[in-house]
Design a protein around this motif. Structure first.
Motif, short mmCIF file in Angstrom:
data_model
loop_
_atom_site.label_atom_id
_atom_site.label_comp_id
_atom_site.label_asym_id
_atom_site.label_seq_id
_atom_site.Cartn_x
_atom_site.Cartn_y
_atom_site.Cartn_z
N ARG A 100 0.85 -1.20 0.00
CA ARG A 100 0.00 0.00 0.00
C ARG A 100 0.88 1.24 0.00
O ARG A 100 1.79 1.38 0.81
CB ARG A 100 -0.92 0.00 1.21
CG ARG A 100 -1.75 1.28 1.34
CD ARG A 100 -2.76 1.18 2.45
NE ARG A 100 -3.80 0.20 2.12
CZ ARG A 100 -4.79 -0.15 2.96
NH1 ARG A 100 -4.85 0.39 4.17
NH2 ARG A 100 -5.70 -1.03 2.60
N GLY A 101 0.62 2.16 -0.92
CA GLY A 101 1.42 3.38 -1.06
C GLY A 101 2.62 3.22 -1.96
O GLY A 101 3.32 4.20 -2.23
N ALA A 102 2.88 1.98 -2.43
CA ALA A 102 4.01 1.77 -3.33
C ALA A 102 3.67 2.30 -4.73
O ALA A 102 2.50 2.47 -5.09
CB ALA A 102 4.37 0.29 -3.39
N ARG A 103 4.70 2.57 -5.51
CA ARG A 103 4.51 3.03 -6.88
C ARG A 103 4.28 1.83 -7.80
O ARG A 103 5.01 0.85 -7.77
CB ARG A 103 5.74 3.82 -7.34
CG ARG A 103 5.98 5.08 -6.54
CD ARG A 103 4.91 6.12 -6.81
NE ARG A 103 5.07 7.29 -5.95
CZ ARG A 103 4.34 8.40 -6.06
NH1 ARG A 103 3.40 8.47 -7.00
NH2 ARG A 103 4.52 9.41 -5.25
N ARG A 104 3.24 1.96 -8.62
CA ARG A 104 2.93 0.90 -9.57
C ARG A 104 3.67 1.17 -10.88
O ARG A 104 3.54 2.24 -11.48
CB ARG A 104 1.43 0.82 -9.81
CG ARG A 104 1.01 -0.34 -10.70
CD ARG A 104 -0.50 -0.46 -10.75
NE ARG A 104 -1.05 -0.80 -9.45
CZ ARG A 104 -1.12 -2.04 -8.96
NH1 ARG A 104 -0.67 -3.05 -9.68
NH2 ARG A 104 -1.63 -2.26 -7.77
N VAL A 105 4.45 0.20 -11.32
CA VAL A 105 5.34 0.37 -12.47
C VAL A 105 4.91 -0.60 -13.58
O VAL A 105 4.91 -1.82 -13.38
CB VAL A 105 6.80 0.10 -12.08
CG1 VAL A 105 7.72 0.27 -13.27
CG2 VAL A 105 7.22 1.00 -10.94
N ASN A 106 4.54 -0.03 -14.72
CA ASN A 106 4.29 -0.88 -15.88
C ASN A 106 5.59 -1.15 -16.62
O ASN A 106 6.65 -0.64 -16.24
CB ASN A 106 3.23 -0.26 -16.80
CG ASN A 106 3.65 1.11 -17.32
OD1 ASN A 106 4.82 1.47 -17.28
ND2 ASN A 106 2.69 1.89 -17.79
N LEU A 107 5.52 -1.93 -17.69
CA LEU A 107 6.74 -2.33 -18.38
C LEU A 107 7.44 -1.14 -19.02
O LEU A 107 8.68 -1.03 -18.98
CB LEU A 107 6.42 -3.39 -19.44
CG LEU A 107 7.60 -3.89 -20.27
CD1 LEU A 107 8.68 -4.48 -19.38
CD2 LEU A 107 7.14 -4.92 -21.30
N GLU A 108 6.69 -0.23 -19.60
CA GLU A 108 7.30 0.94 -20.23
C GLU A 108 8.06 1.79 -19.22
O GLU A 108 9.17 2.24 -19.47
CB GLU A 108 6.22 1.77 -20.93
CG GLU A 108 6.77 2.97 -21.68
CD GLU A 108 5.70 3.74 -22.42
OE1 GLU A 108 6.02 4.78 -23.02
OE2 GLU A 108 4.54 3.30 -22.40
N ALA A 109 7.44 1.99 -18.04
CA ALA A 109 8.11 2.77 -16.99
C ALA A 109 9.34 2.03 -16.47
O ALA A 109 10.36 2.65 -16.16
CB ALA A 109 7.14 3.05 -15.85
N ALA A 110 9.25 0.70 -16.38
CA ALA A 110 10.40 -0.07 -15.90
C ALA A 110 11.57 0.05 -16.87
O ALA A 110 12.73 0.19 -16.45
CB ALA A 110 10.00 -1.54 -15.73
#
Length: 585
Positions: A100-110
């Motif tokens: 909870r509160g963590a940043r959600r990272v998709n593949l493009e952002a990674a």
């Protein structure tokens, strides 16, 4: 007379010309200090400008080179633009609250984070930068190179005083040494400016201007200056300075090779990051499946306990389902640990601190599809041999080896150099101050320097070594052709295998789901066998995991397939452009 000489030596005055020269020395010294004190930042920026100019010049020669190459990076990780995760997944157990509160990272952002913060990627960029910087120095050796030096001295020594007496015989004054010692002080200085220029297909031209002076403070000075220019042109061996020009040619070609290797590294790097990203999602999916299996095992165990209380099932079946519940819980705990370890490894691969709160986007796994390329193995090999950058490097390096054979053969010839020199000198009788070379006082020389080279052992060995190096380069090209064919065929088979595995796993999941539904229905009626229920539940978990693995494996195999063909196009933030159409060469 002696007293006068002693006083003059101790407190001599400067002539107006010398005073003007001394006045120029102060601003000259200031300029030298200013020039040498530009600061490290100035030279760093100058090196950056030169190296980046080389990369901008050569970059367009290599397709898919990073357009805005720079070493600039920040150690601060900026994740503010990424969405915040506000859900707590039950299947993660107590560890779910940490997301909870963590940043959600998709593949493009990674991929963008990896390009910006990966230590390995930064090191690879620095390697290319240093190669470009090396070329700037090699080029610098083929432009007029200027250098200057100077020195100044103040000194003194004691000498026997000299007095003059009238010779009674000749009637002329003659010097007579006295027993008195006087101190003679002097100021001396010298300076030199040199220039050297190696002109392609012309020769080496060098020039130097030297000047010096010696002034006794008691009076008298001895200035001199000289301007010399020399020219050397090899006519037979090393004609046109082939060896020196070869260094420039090889440096120019080397940066091209390094650029190709960097572009290939970018492709490999994106595939590695994508593979690691999907591996973390796969581990997360295993946790989810293990949790579902645990919940189902608990329900089965509770139902069986109720039936055992009514005497409708045996204690053996109850024990088997209780054991299944414990095994499912152990598998879930292990899956959570593997997921957390994979996520930490991925953070390290991205170059992020391990304590960075991060959650990968599950939708990336859900959006995966089987996109199987419609291309034959033979056409794939043709494309790879036309597009692979490492194959282009191998071919060009064979050309380099052939050129070095020609150079080594030229060094077996005798040395015949055309030489010439011109020197202008100042008037030795001019003692008025700082003097310049007099065009009327010159000397010149021209001729041939010949070395028949009676001992050619070193050159002979170098020539034979160059022949062997050429043969080795030819074999490397042949070897690489076979390796490319092998890689393409293997990746094509791996891609086809991944497709078949996914199709099989899809069927396996449907069969396992029907078996579990059937066993659950029989269990509610009290007619199920515990072993059959356990087997069906385990097979369902395994089939789901295999389906996820097969889907990820096919995606990575497809990316690796395009990479092995040399046609995987990488954008500036590490994201690839999906290949939809392949044009045959």
């Amino acid at each position: 007379m002696n007293q006068t000489a002693c006083q003059s030596g101790r407190s001599g005055t400067l002539s107006p010309r010398w005073a003007r020269l001394s006045g120029l020395a102060i601003p000259l010294a200031a300029l030298v200090c200013l020039g040498s004190g530009c600061g490290a930042a100035y030279y760093q920026k100058a090196a950056d400008r030169a190296a980046y100019a080389v990369i901008r010049e050569k970059g367009p020669l290599v397709p898919n080179m990073e357009p805005d190459f720079t070493l600039e990076r920040t150690n601060l990780v900026d994740l503010e633009s990424l969405p915040i995760n506000d859900t707590v997944e039950e299947f993660l157990g107590p560890d779910g609250i940490n997301e909870r509160g963590a940043r959600r990272v998709n593949l493009e952002a990674a991929l963008a984070l990896a390009v910006s913060h990966s230590r390995a990627y930064q090191a690879r960029k620095e390697q290319l930068y240093l190669s470009a910087l090396s070329l700037t120095l090699t080029r610098h050796n083929f432009v007029p190179v200027f250098s200057a030096s100077g020195q100044g001295r103040f000194g003194g020594q004691t000498e026997r005083a000299v007095r003059y007496e009238l010779d009674q015989t000749t009637g002329e004054l003659r010097p007579v040494l006295s027993d008195n010692l006087v101190e003679e002080r002097s100021v001396s200085g010298s300076g030199q400016i040199q220039a050297a220029w190696l002109i392609r297909d012309v020769g080496r031209l060098s020039a130097s201007l030297t000047t010096s002076f010696l002034r006794f403070l008691s009076g008298g000075q001895r200035p001199s200056s000289q301007l010399t220019a020399t020219f050397i042109r090899p006519l037979v061996r090393d004609a046109g300075y082939m060896q020196q020009m070869e260094a420039l040619t090889q440096a120019e070609r080397q940066i091209l090779y390094d650029l190709r290797e960097f572009v290939q590294y970018r492709r490999d790097f994106s595939v590695q990051i994508a593979s690691a990203y999907y591996n973390v999602l796969g581990e997360r999916d295993r946790v989810r499946n293990a949790w579902l299996n645990l919940q189902s095992s608990r329900r089965n165990a509770e139902r069986t306990r109720a039936l055992a209380g009514e005497g409708r099932v045996t204690q053996t079946d109850l024990g088997r389902l209780a054991q299944q519940e414990l095994s499912a819980e152990s598998a879930w705990i292990n899956a959570v640990r593997s997921y957390k370890q994979a996520l930490d490894n991925f953070k390290l691969q991205l170059g992020l601190p391990l304590d960075t709160p991060l959650v990968l986007d599950d939708h990336e796994l859900e959006s995966l599809q089987i996109r199987h390329p419609d291309i034959s193995v033979e056409d794939s090999i043709r494309i790879a041999l036309a597009a692979r950058l490492d194959y282009q490097n191998a071919q060009d390096q064979f050309v380099d080896a052939e050129r070095k054979v020609q150079l080594a053969a030229n060094m077996l010839k005798p040395r015949v150099d055309l030489t010439g020199s011109v020197t202008l000198r100042s008037d030795p009788d001019d003692t008025t101050g700082l003097v310049l070379p007099d065009p009327g006082r010159y000397s010149y020389a021209a001729g041939l320097d010949i070395d028949p080279g009676l001992d050619k052992t070193s050159e002979r060995n170098a020539y034979r070594a160059a022949l062997i190096a050429r043969d080795q380069a030819a074999r490397r090209v042949e070897q690489l052709v076979d390796e490319i064919k092998l890689q393409v065929r293997d990746s094509w088979r791996a891609l086809d295998q991944a497709k078949r595995n996914y199709e099989i796993s899809e069927i396996g999941v449907r069969l396992a789901e029907r078996r579990v539904d059937e066993q659950n229905l029989l269990a509610e009626l009290g007619r199920a066998r515990a072993q059959d229920l356990v087997d069906a539940q385990n097979d369902l978990v395994n089939s789901r995991n295999q389906r996820t693995q097969a889907l990820v494996a096919h995606t990575i195999a497809r990316l690796q397939f395009w990479n092995n063909l040399g046609i995987l196009y990488i954008k500036d933030r590490g994201q690839w452009q999906e290949v939809t159409h392949v044009q045959l060469p």
